[in-house]
Design a protein around this motif. Sequence first.
Motif, PDB file in Angstrom:
ATOM      1  N   GLN A   1       0.828  -1.202   0.000  1.00 51.47           N
ATOM      2  CA  GLN A   1       0.000   0.000   0.000  1.00 51.47           C
ATOM      3  C   GLN A   1       0.866   1.256   0.000  1.00 51.47           C
ATOM      4  N   SER A   2       1.931   1.230  -0.789  1.00 48.34           N
ATOM      5  CA  SER A   2       2.812   2.396  -0.811  1.00 48.34           C
ATOM      6  C   SER A   2       2.311   3.450  -1.788  1.00 48.34           C
ATOM      7  N   THR A   3       2.198   4.684  -1.304  1.00 49.60           N
ATOM      8  CA  THR A   3       1.786   5.779  -2.189  1.00 49.60           C
ATOM      9  C   THR A   3       2.974   6.259  -3.029  1.00 49.60           C
ATOM     10  N   PHE A   4       4.166   5.679  -2.759  1.00 49.50           N
ATOM     11  CA  PHE A   4       5.341   6.096  -3.520  1.00 49.50           C
ATOM     12  C   PHE A   4       5.527   5.256  -4.782  1.00 49.50           C
ATOM     13  N   GLN A   5       4.816   4.123  -4.851  1.00 54.38           N
ATOM     14  CA  GLN A   5       4.874   3.300  -6.067  1.00 54.38           C
ATOM     15  C   GLN A   5       3.614   3.596  -6.865  1.00 54.38           C
ATOM     16  N   THR A   6       3.695   4.595  -7.709  1.00 52.46           N
ATOM     17  CA  THR A   6       2.499   5.050  -8.422  1.00 52.46           C
ATOM     18  C   THR A   6       2.282   4.249  -9.698  1.00 52.46           C
ATOM     19  N   HIS A   7       1.010   4.033 -10.027  1.00 50.91           N
ATOM     20  CA  HIS A   7       0.671   3.292 -11.240  1.00 50.91           C
ATOM     21  C   HIS A   7      -0.428   4.002 -12.015  1.00 50.91           C
ATOM     22  N   GLY A   8      -0.205   5.247 -12.331  1.00 47.92           N
ATOM     23  CA  GLY A   8      -1.207   5.973 -13.106  1.00 47.92           C
ATOM     24  C   GLY A   8      -1.094   7.464 -12.856  1.00 47.92           C
ATOM     25  N   PRO A   9      -1.728   8.253 -13.750  1.00 52.67           N
ATOM     26  CA  PRO A   9      -1.554   9.707 -13.686  1.00 52.67           C
ATOM     27  C   PRO A   9      -2.084  10.348 -12.401  1.00 52.67           C
ATOM     28  N   MET A  10      -3.174   9.801 -11.849  1.00 50.42           N
ATOM     29  CA  MET A  10      -3.730  10.416 -10.638  1.00 50.42           C
ATOM     30  C   MET A  10      -2.753  10.261  -9.470  1.00 50.42           C
ATOM     31  N   ALA A  11      -2.265   9.035  -9.279  1.00 49.11           N
ATOM     32  CA  ALA A  11      -1.328   8.788  -8.177  1.00 49.11           C
ATOM     33  C   ALA A  11      -0.042   9.585  -8.390  1.00 49.11           C
ATOM     34  N   GLU A  12       0.395   9.692  -9.654  1.00 48.00           N
ATOM     35  CA  GLU A  12       1.624  10.442  -9.944  1.00 48.00           C
ATOM     36  C   GLU A  12       1.459  11.913  -9.580  1.00 48.00           C
ATOM     37  N   MET A  13       0.303  12.467  -9.975  1.00 53.91           N
ATOM     38  CA  MET A  13       0.052  13.881  -9.684  1.00 53.91           C
ATOM     39  C   MET A  13       0.031  14.110  -8.170  1.00 53.91           C
ATOM     40  N   GLN A  14      -0.654  13.210  -7.463  1.00 53.32           N
ATOM     41  CA  GLN A  14      -0.757  13.389  -6.017  1.00 53.32           C
ATOM     42  C   GLN A  14       0.604  13.260  -5.333  1.00 53.32           C
ATOM     43  N   LEU A  15       1.439  12.364  -5.859  1.00 51.84           N
ATOM     44  CA  LEU A  15       2.778  12.210  -5.289  1.00 51.84           C
ATOM     45  C   LEU A  15       3.623  13.455  -5.574  1.00 51.84           C
ATOM     46  N   TRP A  16       3.419  14.007  -6.763  1.00 56.44           N
ATOM     47  CA  TRP A  16       4.150  15.221  -7.133  1.00 56.44           C
ATOM     48  C   TRP A  16       3.795  16.365  -6.169  1.00 56.44           C
ATOM     49  N   VAL A  17       2.490  16.535  -5.903  1.00 64.75           N
ATOM     50  CA  VAL A  17       2.056  17.592  -4.964  1.00 64.75           C
ATOM     51  C   VAL A  17       2.657  17.327  -3.582  1.00 64.75           C
ATOM     52  N   PHE A  18       2.687  16.050  -3.207  1.00 60.47           N
ATOM     53  CA  PHE A  18       3.249  15.672  -1.908  1.00 60.47           C
ATOM     54  C   PHE A  18       4.727  16.084  -1.814  1.00 60.47           C
ATOM     55  N   TRP A  19       5.520  15.685  -2.835  1.00 62.08           N
ATOM     56  CA  TRP A  19       6.950  15.990  -2.786  1.00 62.08           C
ATOM     57  C   TRP A  19       7.200  17.485  -2.830  1.00 62.08           C
ATOM     58  N   TRP A  20       6.411  18.159  -3.639  1.00 61.55           N
ATOM     59  CA  TRP A  20       6.549  19.615  -3.759  1.00 61.55           C
ATOM     60  C   TRP A  20       6.347  20.262  -2.383  1.00 61.55           C
ATOM     61  N   THR A  21       5.257  19.886  -1.707  1.00 64.11           N
ATOM     62  CA  THR A  21       4.919  20.465  -0.405  1.00 64.11           C
ATOM     63  C   THR A  21       5.955  20.064   0.643  1.00 64.11           C
ATOM     64  N   VAL A  22       6.308  18.780   0.651  1.00 57.73           N
ATOM     65  CA  VAL A  22       7.283  18.307   1.641  1.00 57.73           C
ATOM     66  C   VAL A  22       8.662  18.941   1.381  1.00 57.73           C
ATOM     67  N   GLY A  23       9.012  19.019   0.089  1.00 60.28           N
ATOM     68  CA  GLY A  23      10.307  19.592  -0.279  1.00 60.28           C
ATOM     69  C   GLY A  23      10.421  21.040   0.183  1.00 60.28           C
ATOM     70  N   LEU A  24       9.381  21.819  -0.098  1.00 60.51           N
ATOM     71  CA  LEU A  24       9.405  23.222   0.298  1.00 60.51           C
ATOM     72  C   LEU A  24       9.439  23.339   1.826  1.00 60.51           C
ATOM     73  N   SER A  25       8.620  22.527   2.490  1.00 62.46           N
ATOM     74  CA  SER A  25       8.586  22.583   3.961  1.00 62.46           C
ATOM     75  C   SER A  25       9.947  22.206   4.535  1.00 62.46           C
ATOM     76  N   ALA A  26      10.576  21.182   3.930  1.00 58.62           N
ATOM     77  CA  ALA A  26      11.882  20.745   4.427  1.00 58.62           C
ATOM     78  C   ALA A  26      12.925  21.843   4.214  1.00 58.62           C
ATOM     79  N   ALA A  27      12.860  22.502   3.056  1.00 63.32           N
ATOM     80  CA  ALA A  27      13.809  23.579   2.772  1.00 63.32           C
ATOM     81  C   ALA A  27      13.617  24.710   3.789  1.00 63.32           C
TER      82      ALA A  27
END
Length: 373
Positions: A36-62
């Motif tokens: 049930q990993s959200t990091f192993q995406t298999h389609g455009p919806m999951a990819e988009m959501q992961l992208w938003v996740f990394w973007w938000t986490v990346g900015l917060s981490a910075a």
Amino acid sequence: MEKQHRKTKGIKFIAYLYTLTMISLLCGGATFYGPQSTFQTHGPMAEMQLWVFWWTVGLSAALLLVVGGMLMYAIFKFKADPDDKSLGKEFHGGTTLEIGLIVVSSLLLLVIIVPNYVGLSYMDKIPADLGKPLKVKAIGHQWWWEFQIPELGINTANELHVPINRPIDVEVTSADVIHSFWIPKLAGKVDAMPGQKNKMWFLANAPGRYYGQCAELCGNSHAHMRFLAFAHTPENFNKWVESHKKEAAAPKDAMALKGKAVFNTGCNACHTTDGTSMSAMRGPNLANFGSRETLGAGMYENNDHRLAAWIRDPQAAKESSLMTLGEFNIDLNEQEITALVAYLNSLKSDFLESKEYKDLEKTFEKAEGTHLK
Ligand code: CUA
């Protein structure tokens, strides 16, 4: 000397914090891979959501690094002796600084809001270039999932079958309390609310078996309200549809035949074995049950032993299961249970039993740490 000492202390503190974080992550079993990993995406919806996740986490981490770094620097650099008068005076106020901080914070918020807004809009409407969507109804029940594909006249439970590379337009609702529909590798959660039709869509871009889970506390067996989503090539999906709709052949062996008779004198009050029946049933639709991998809403491996245990005492198999035999004055003896197991196992899907499918299944992504009992 004193300065050197402070510096060593600071480094030690950071090393300590880092080690503690890593140990907590390891103890928590944190990994990027799993059923049930959200990091192993298999389609455009999951990819988009992961992208938003990394973007938000990346900015917060910075931000954390910059602000935390400045704070750490100030703490160690300006740690002064209270009697040291050489430091400058403290000051209060500073209009330019305050306005500057507000502007910078607002800009940073925008950097998070824009991708989130783009993501939400993407979730809202299925892009036309992805093709004609297939409508699916996902209905949460305590504690199992009903899946209907109205345009194909299909009803099933706990194992959803969809074609790959076609948008799946899901209407999510509930028959009782609030549940939440979630297939981590395909798309994020959407609440299943009684009396309300929520929308979500996903597209699986590779054949496979994807684990789903109810993600909203919905009672005693919430943790055991799982499901499987199978994505097939369009040709194989058609074969699945055909075999699911096909009326089950009469059981060949005597035991299964006896089981059918038992089924029809009680079980059929809540369950049907007709995969085309759209009428509301209290219990899961059992069409082609013998070809299902799991039972009890993804809780157990579907085998004779588990199925017999389930029928014998559903509440022992799954806490607070609403399958209450006593309510219907059903009192089964061991021979009847064995017969029922034989009957339910005789309900097979031609497609799921075919060698072609069994071979294909071996190529599916292996789900490490399977959660089946
Ligand atoms: Cu349904 Cu939690």
